[in-house]
Design a protein around this motif. Structure first.
Motif, short mmCIF file in Angstrom:
data_model
loop_
_atom_site.label_atom_id
_atom_site.label_comp_id
_atom_site.label_asym_id
_atom_site.label_seq_id
_atom_site.Cartn_x
_atom_site.Cartn_y
_atom_site.Cartn_z
N GLN A 187 1.17 -1.41 0.27
CA GLN A 187 -0.30 0.20 -0.22
C GLN A 187 0.86 1.15 -0.31
OE1 GLN A 187 -2.37 0.30 3.48
NE2 GLN A 187 -3.88 2.42 2.49
N THR A 188 1.57 1.04 0.90
CA THR A 188 3.09 2.32 1.27
C THR A 188 3.16 2.85 -0.78
OG1 THR A 188 3.74 1.80 2.75
CG2 THR A 188 5.02 2.98 1.66
N LEU A 189 3.65 1.51 -1.43
CA LEU A 189 4.22 1.35 -2.83
C LEU A 189 3.32 2.66 -3.85
CD1 LEU A 189 6.70 -1.28 -2.84
CD2 LEU A 189 7.25 1.09 -2.36
N ALA A 380 6.34 6.25 23.90
CA ALA A 380 6.92 5.29 23.67
C ALA A 380 5.83 4.46 24.72
CB ALA A 380 8.23 5.69 24.90
N ARG A 381 5.09 4.16 25.69
CA ARG A 381 4.23 3.79 26.07
C ARG A 381 3.07 3.47 25.66
NH1 ARG A 381 2.83 3.58 32.72
NH2 ARG A 381 1.19 1.65 32.46
N ASP A 382 2.79 4.63 24.98
CA ASP A 382 1.51 4.34 24.07
C ASP A 382 1.46 3.42 22.67
OD1 ASP A 382 -1.37 5.73 23.35
OD2 ASP A 382 -0.12 5.75 21.03
N LEU A 383 2.66 3.79 21.70
CA LEU A 383 3.54 2.49 20.82
C LEU A 383 3.41 1.22 21.87
CD1 LEU A 383 6.17 5.02 19.54
CD2 LEU A 383 3.66 4.77 18.93
N ALA A 384 3.76 1.09 22.64
CA ALA A 384 4.46 0.00 23.05
C ALA A 384 2.94 -1.11 23.54
CB ALA A 384 5.38 -0.22 24.33
N GLU A 385 2.50 -0.36 24.45
CA GLU A 385 1.18 -0.39 24.17
C GLU A 385 -0.33 -1.03 23.19
OE1 GLU A 385 -1.07 1.62 27.67
OE2 GLU A 385 0.40 0.35 29.55
N ASN A 386 0.06 -0.17 22.35
CA ASN A 386 -0.49 -0.38 20.41
C ASN A 386 -0.03 -1.38 20.26
OD1 ASN A 386 -3.21 0.98 21.64
ND2 ASN A 386 -2.11 2.56 21.93
N GLN A 387 1.10 -1.89 20.52
CA GLN A 387 1.84 -2.58 19.73
C GLN A 387 2.32 -2.13 17.59
OE1 GLN A 387 -0.30 -6.23 20.42
NE2 GLN A 387 1.18 -6.64 21.96
N THR A 388 2.93 -0.41 17.76
CA THR A 388 2.31 -0.12 16.98
C THR A 388 3.47 0.79 16.68
OG1 THR A 388 2.00 1.23 14.79
CG2 THR A 388 1.72 1.87 17.23
N ASP A 389 4.43 1.01 15.41
CA ASP A 389 5.26 1.95 16.15
C ASP A 389 5.15 3.24 15.77
OD1 ASP A 389 5.34 2.01 13.41
OD2 ASP A 389 7.27 1.52 12.46
N SER A 390 4.19 3.84 15.63
CA SER A 390 3.53 5.32 14.69
C SER A 390 1.82 5.84 16.09
CB SER A 390 3.54 5.78 13.25
OG SER A 390 2.32 4.50 12.70
N ILE A 391 2.00 7.18 15.50
CA ILE A 391 1.42 7.31 16.14
C ILE A 391 0.44 8.37 15.98
CG2 ILE A 391 2.65 8.95 17.97
CD1 ILE A 391 1.61 8.47 20.53
N SER A 392 -0.81 8.58 15.89
CA SER A 392 -1.69 10.21 15.44
C SER A 392 -0.98 10.97 15.44
CB SER A 392 -2.63 9.70 15.13
OG SER A 392 -3.60 9.69 16.55
N GLY A 393 -1.35 12.89 15.16
CA GLY A 393 -1.17 13.34 15.38
C GLY A 393 -1.58 14.10 17.01
N ARG A 430 2.57 6.63 7.34
CA ARG A 430 1.17 7.20 6.92
C ARG A 430 0.44 8.82 7.22
NH1 ARG A 430 -1.78 3.15 10.71
NH2 ARG A 430 -0.47 3.41 12.09
N ARG A 431 0.15 9.24 6.60
CA ARG A 431 0.05 10.79 6.25
C ARG A 431 -0.89 11.21 8.09
NH1 ARG A 431 -0.22 14.62 2.98
NH2 ARG A 431 -0.83 12.77 1.23
N GLY A 432 -0.71 11.85 8.68
CA GLY A 432 -0.65 12.42 9.95
C GLY A 432 -0.15 12.19 10.97
N TYR A 433 0.76 10.54 10.62
CA TYR A 433 1.73 10.19 11.64
C TYR A 433 2.85 10.53 12.50
CZ TYR A 433 -2.50 7.18 12.22
OH TYR A 433 -4.18 6.77 13.04
N LYS A 434 3.40 9.91 13.20
CA LYS A 434 5.14 9.87 13.66
C LYS A 434 5.28 8.80 14.06
CE LYS A 434 4.80 15.14 13.13
NZ LYS A 434 6.08 15.85 12.01
N ARG A 435 6.44 9.20 13.85
CA ARG A 435 6.97 8.11 14.73
C ARG A 435 8.26 8.57 15.52
NH1 ARG A 435 8.63 3.78 9.49
NH2 ARG A 435 8.89 2.62 11.43
#
Length: 733
Positions: A187-189, A380-393, A430-435
């Motif tokens: 999807q990214t490509l 960092a805690r939010d990413l670990a608990e949601n098992q992802t590497d990006s967070i929404s704005g 992903r647009r609007g997300y940070k890592r």
């Protein structure tokens, strides 16, 4: 239906429209006719000895083979894929200009060009798979190498048409399905290919599947699911399939791969390992000189830890963060020992000055630094608990309010806007997300919030669900090293109380046990920790390990490289895999591991393992007569102190408050040892070095590896040991 016909239908089925009839096949003589529906049109494919003819809308196209048909615009449209991937990667790859170099197990030393050429040669054989393992520690450049290979293939695809690379990243998730990760990468490509078509494209040598961070694809029960899915993929790609697997060197190995993946047939398939080298000090200096560092900074004493062989700073990620004149000045005026802590603290200091005059007028520097650190810990805690590497704005803004509760409402509005461009985070795909800018930075803040939570009896969700690997445990030790002794005592005490309340089935029990073990590498805990009836996935001992009792414990993998475990007590315990080297001193009670992983080999024979363990503390390599090396550490106080200093990790030993440093400097025999080391020109001593605290004395020990191993074969070592033995009398029982 013949096996060949079944395989043909399996290759084409993913390309037929959903909801349409499955492809049908009829064989007449030497020809085979396959009919399917694609993009709403009936497609007839005729296969014979001359190739493939496609008939669609009354028009015919000829292809040399099924492989060329699948690559064509009417099917996977790999030309468009290559164009998109080239545009997507070009800026990123060109900015990563540090030269990569590694060692291939069969093709020797080489860079990206040599690795690419090896893989291109490998897939040309029929009915075989090529699996390349890219290994190395965090920050060494594994992801950058895969990106560079993907860009190189995409850039040359229109001319050479070598397999394109689908770069699949773990993205911090507990594994559910590798196909989910493949779908996200496609999807990214913006590729027209779907994830279920990938096995056919890999099987025909059109795509190389690169799984980046395979060691991170664990689930709450370990890595069994990840291995099983990869095994199925390799089976489905039997033909001209090629795979890249990247992971840390302690997880990805040829021996482990062949045991975990029965689908690999060593008589047919090619299994290659590629170990990435750190950047050479001379290369690092040349590169930094082109990125803002002047000669004065490059040769300054504070910068020496950067260019020490084995330094974290010689890994591409960390080196790239040092690349500015501003950072070079911070190095010269700061305490540069732990590269990660230095970079994070330097970045935080710069960030706290960028909120503007309105914020500066009503907040102190300490308040702004606290806000930045708290925010990053919560991210960092939010990413670990949601098992992802990006967070929404939106979530980032909400966490900004959480981290700034003590700040006035007007100022909090300014902070909300500023957090979107804070230097620790970068734009996600992903647009609007940070890592986070790197996994190591994320781990740094996750370690800090883990210590805070567990010290108060709080068990975060990620502690119950994730696996704490060696990268995390190494970061944990560096963060914990800067804590006060009281904080370490509180943390360990709280962890032990928590362990008593957890069931054997709770993964938190495994992770917390690993953290308690790691604490013994950086501090002498007053009340000796006791771990009973616990299982640990991965554990780390480094330096001189303080006393700890392990009873009825099972450790899947213990990294004890360069550690002195003399004070560790094992009882009725088991170690599956032990990572060790010549600097490892085993405990008297250490159980013999099932597998011993050394820098140069992997040993599984029980008698050979026992022989190696015995040689590590017997007199065969020491001058102490009938005494084992382990006993000599007790019999000769200066030997024990030297061994502790040689295992002290930071480059500079500062006469300050740090716990492990005080254990050395407060020893009653320190002055005598210092005199001997000075006499043999093994000690660098510096006074009044500028630092964040009061003026202090700093020491650096030369030839630490040889001193740690007490290599008596070296002439200069024999002279040092002779002085040590005669300096103080033998301690009698």
């Amino acid at each position: 239906m013949t096996a060949d016909l079944v395989g043909l239908i399996a290759d084409l089925a993913p390309f037929s429209d959903l909801g349409s009839e499955a492809p049908s096949a009829v064989t007449a003589g030497s020809k085979t006719l396959v009919r399917l529906v694609r993009e709403g049109e009936n497609v007839d494919l005729t296969f014979d000895t001359g190739g493939v003819t496609e008939k669609k809308n009354g028009q015919k196209k000829n292809f040399k083979s099924l492989k060329s048909l699948l690559a064509s615009p009417g099917f996977s449209n790999l030309g468009q894929w290559a164009d998109s991937q080239k545009l997507f990667l070009q800026d990123r790859v060109k900015s990563e200009d540090l030269p990569a170099l590694g060692q291939g197990s069969s093709f020797g030393e080489g860079g990206i060009i040599e690795l690419d050429e090896f893989m291109r040669q490998g897939f040309r054989g029929k009915r075989r798979n090529v699996v390349v393992l890219i290994d190395g520690p965090a920050g060494i450049g594994k992801t950058s190498i895969i990106r560079a290979l993907a860009y190189r293939r995409a850039e040359k695809y229109r001319v050479q048409q070598y397999p394109l690379i689908l770069h699949v990243e773990s993205r911090g998730r507990v594994l559910q399905n590798i196909t989910d990760l493949m779908a996200f990468s496609l999807q990214t490509l913006r590729a027209s290919v779907t994830y279920d078509q990938i096995p056919a494209l890999v099987r025909h040598g059109l795509i190389t599947l690169a799984i980046d961070g395979f060691d991170e694809l664990g689930d709450p029960n370990g890595y069994d699911l990840a291995w099983a899915q990869l095994n199925d993929l390799i089976v489905s790609a039997r033909g001209e399939g090629s795979f890249l697997l990247s992971g840390r060197e302690t997880f990805i190995s040829s021996d482990r791969i062949t045991r975990a993946l029965p689908s690999i047939d060593e008589s047919k398939d090619t299994l290659e390992s590629y170990s990435i080298f750190p950047i050479q000090p001379s290369v690092a200096k040349t590169w930094l000189s082109k990125h803002g560092w002047n000669e004065q900074a490059l040769v300054s004493d504070p910068a020496k830890p950067i260019f020490e062989v084995g330094s974290y700073a010689l890994r591409p990620f960390f080196l790239s963060q040092l690349a500015s004149a501003e950072v070079s000045q911070e190095v010269m005026t700061g305490e540069f020992d732990d590269i990660l802590s230095f970079l994070v603290e330097s970045m935080a200091l710069r960030e706290q000055s960028k909120f503007g005059k309105d914020v500066d007028a009503v907040t102190s520097q300490e308040t702004r630094l606290t806000f930045i650190n708290t925010l990053m810990e919560e991210v960092a805690r939010d990413l670990a608990e949601n098992q992802t590497d990006s967070i929404s704005g939106d979530t980032l803004v909400w966490l900004s309010d959480v981290a700034s509760e003590s700040i006035t409402h007007e100022v909090r509005g300014i902070l909300r806007n500023r957090v979107q461009v804070i230097a620790f985070l970068t734009d996600d795909l992903r647009r609007g997300y940070k890592r986070f800018i790197h996994e190591q930075v994320q781990n740094y803040f996750l370690c800090k919030v883990t210590i805070k939570a567990l010290s108060t009896g709080d068990i975060p969700k990620y502690v119950r669900r994730n696996i704490f690997g060696l990268d995390f445990l190494e970061n944990f030790c560096e963060v914990a090293r800067h804590l006060s002794q009281d904080m370490i005592e509180k943390f360990v005490s709280s962890c032990l109380i928590t362990l008593d309340s957890l069931s054997d089935q709770d993964r938190a029990r495994r992770n917390i046990s690993a953290l308690v073990m790691a604490c013994c590498s950086i501090s002498d805990v007053k009340s000796v920790p006791e771990l009973n009836d616990c299982s640990v996935d991965e554990a780390l001992f480094s330096g001189t390990v303080s006393r700890i009792h392990l009873s009825r414990c099972t450790i899947t993998q213990l990294d004890a490289r360069g550690s002195d475990m003399s004070e560790v007590s094992f009882s009725d315990s088991h170690i599956i895999t032990l990572l060790a080297d010549q600097g490892t001193i085993p405990s008297r009670t250490i159980p013999s591991p099932s597998l011993l992983v050394l820098p140069e080999s992997t040993v599984s024979d029980p008698s050979a393992i026992e022989t190696w363990l015995g040689a590590q503390y017997m007199s065969v390599k020491s001058p102490f007569g009938d005494l084992s090396l382990r006993d000599a550490l007790e019999a000769y106080p200066l030997v024990k102190l030297l061994a502790r200093y040689a295992r002290y990790r930071p480059f500079w030993l500062k006469d300050g408050e740090e716990k492990a440093a005080r254990k050395i400097l407060d020893d009653e025999h320190w002055e005598e040892l210092k005199s001997i080391l000075n006499r043999h020109e093994l000690l660098v001593e510096r006074f009044n070095r500028p630092s964040s605290g009061p003026a202090a004395t700093f020491y650096h020990l030369k030839n630490r590896d040889a001193l740690r191993e007490l290599d008596y074969s070296l002439p200069w070592m024999r002279r040092v040991i002779s002085d040590i033995i005669t300096a103080l009398p033998l301690v009698e029982d």
